[in-house]
Structure formats: C-alpha cells, structure tokens
Scaffold this motif. Structure first.
Motif, short mmCIF file in Angstrom:
data_model
loop_
_atom_site.label_atom_id
_atom_site.label_comp_id
_atom_site.label_asym_id
_atom_site.label_seq_id
_atom_site.Cartn_x
_atom_site.Cartn_y
_atom_site.Cartn_z
N ASP A 99 0.27 4.15 0.75
CA ASP A 99 1.27 3.09 0.87
C ASP A 99 1.49 2.32 -0.43
OD1 ASP A 99 1.67 3.59 3.63
OD2 ASP A 99 -0.15 2.45 4.10
N VAL A 100 0.88 2.77 -1.51
CA VAL A 100 1.00 2.05 -2.79
C VAL A 100 1.60 2.99 -3.84
CG1 VAL A 100 -0.23 0.84 -4.62
CG2 VAL A 100 -0.97 0.58 -2.24
N ALA A 101 2.62 2.51 -4.54
CA ALA A 101 3.28 3.32 -5.56
C ALA A 101 2.36 3.55 -6.75
CB ALA A 101 4.57 2.65 -6.02
N VAL A 102 2.47 4.74 -7.33
CA VAL A 102 1.68 5.09 -8.51
C VAL A 102 2.64 5.53 -9.62
CG1 VAL A 102 -0.40 5.73 -7.28
CG2 VAL A 102 1.37 7.44 -7.65
N GLU A 103 2.18 5.42 -10.85
CA GLU A 103 3.00 5.84 -11.98
C GLU A 103 2.62 7.25 -12.40
OE1 GLU A 103 3.65 4.54 -16.64
OE2 GLU A 103 3.34 2.97 -15.13
N VAL A 104 3.62 8.13 -12.45
CA VAL A 104 3.38 9.53 -12.79
C VAL A 104 4.49 10.04 -13.71
CG1 VAL A 104 2.12 10.10 -10.68
CG2 VAL A 104 4.62 10.35 -10.74
#
Length: 229
Positions: A99-104
């Motif tokens: 449920d948490v956005a990640v940077e990729v």
C-alpha cells in the motif's frame, strides 16, 4: 500476474570463500532489508532467480521471499554481476509494503516512426532509456511507451510530457530530455590522393596549377620558334 515466490536460505556462511562455494553449488548470496526490519543475509537458487528476472517486469518484478516461513513482499534493489562471465554474484532485496509507493526505474520504449524521419530525412535521438517513477508495487509498469509518430524536425520530448498510467507519478526532473529530432548527418568521403603524384613548382617554390603550366609551355614553344627564326 502469477505470484513469484523465492525460497531463501538464512543459514549461509559469511565471507569471500563461503560465498564462492555457495555460487559453485548453484546459489546466489544476498541480503534482505527495508521497512524498518533487520537486514538478513540469505541465499537463493540461481536458476529460480534467473527465472524471476526473465518476466516482462524484469528488475521490477514483484517477488515474495520465503524467509524462514515468513512471506515478505520484495523488489530487487541491486544486482552485482561477475565482470567476465556476467553471472549474478550478489543480490540485494528490499522489503516493500503493497500500500506504499516506491521509487523505481522503468524502461522507456519509442513507438512509431517520426514525421521528421519519413518526410524530412531526419533522425530521432533517444536521450534517456529509463525514467524514475513513484508507484505502489502492484502498479509498477513493465515499461513506458512514447509515441513519436508526430515528431517533426526540432521537436523534443521531456519527462514531464509523458502520459503516465493511473497510479504512477514522475519521480525525477520533468525537464529531463527523453528524445529529440535532428538533421541526419551524411559523411562525405574525401577523394583519394595519389601520394606518388609529383607536383611541379614554379621559380618561387609555389605549386603550378594546370592552366599556368599550359601557358608556360606555350610561352616556351613561342620562344623556341622565335629563336629558330
């Protein structure tokens, strides 16, 4: 998308020599960290890891790590390769929250043929091949496509111009150059010069061009006729 599960072994020995023995046995040493938890040294089967990486998602494949019976949602943070054999020698996994956005980083693909190419004999230069985005793990796109068919000479596409899927946000500089058009450069071959060709020089040491040489020859001929007469 089918769940990708990787079993891990947390009982591996630490150090250079044990890691070499581990690789010879067909396993890859690694570490799991993130979400405030402790870092855990693990080993995974090399073939299973390779299979997980050969999906359309590539390095952004969402993995479920089985760590001593505990299922942990993870992404690959970094891969280290052997400099000669190019095989994976170490892998870093980072735990993620669904449920948490990640940077990729996501790969970018140019689609279509630009008007600058078909009608103006130009070329399209791709300046960036990946772009950093923010997205929840399940929403991470495999790739981002850029339609370049309407690009004419002098056009540019910047990161901020991209149409991102729902739930995906740009994480980098919106002014980052992605693609541009330019004039095709044609290389003209220089004519071959016969190095053995001798060049005639005048009294001042300057090369004699053909017209000057012809005039000098005519003058010599006239002088000879006058002398004979």
């Amino acid at each position: 998308m089918a769940e990708l599960i990787l079993k891990t072994d947390t009982q591996r020995e630490m150090g250079t020599r044990p890691s070499r023995r581990l690789r010879r046995s067909g396993r890859v040493p690694g570490v799991v960290y993130g979400l405030g938890g402790e870092s855990v040294s693990v080993a995974v089967d090399a073939r299973e890891l390779r299979s997980a990486l050969n999906t359309e998602a590539g390095l952004n494949a969402l993995l479920t790590l089985d760590v001593e019976g505990d299922r942990q949602l993870s992404l690959i943070k970094e891969l280290q390769h052997h400099p000669v054999r190019n095989e994976v020698i170490h892998v870093d996994f980072i735990r993620v929250d669904a449920d948490v956005a990640v940077e990729v980083e996501v790969r970018m693909v140019l689609e279509g043929e630009a008007t600058a190419v078909t009608n103006e004999d130009g070329v399209v230069d791709q300046a960036a091949f990946t772009i950093r985005v923010l997205a929840k793990p399940e929403a991470i796109p495999n790739e981002l496509s850029i339609d370049i068919s309407e690009m004419v000479m002098g056009d540019t596409v910047r990161a901020g111009d991209l149409e991102l899927p729902e739930g995906v946000e740009l994480a980098g500089d919106p002014e980052e150059l992605v693609a541009s058009t330019s004039i095709r450069v044609i290389e003209i071959e220089e004519p071959e010069v016969d190095e053995e060709l001798e060049v005639e020089l005048d009294e001042d040491g300057q090369p004699i061009v053909r017209e000057d040489a012809d005039e000098e020859a005519e003058a010599d001929a006239d002088a000879s006729e006058d002398a004979e007469s």
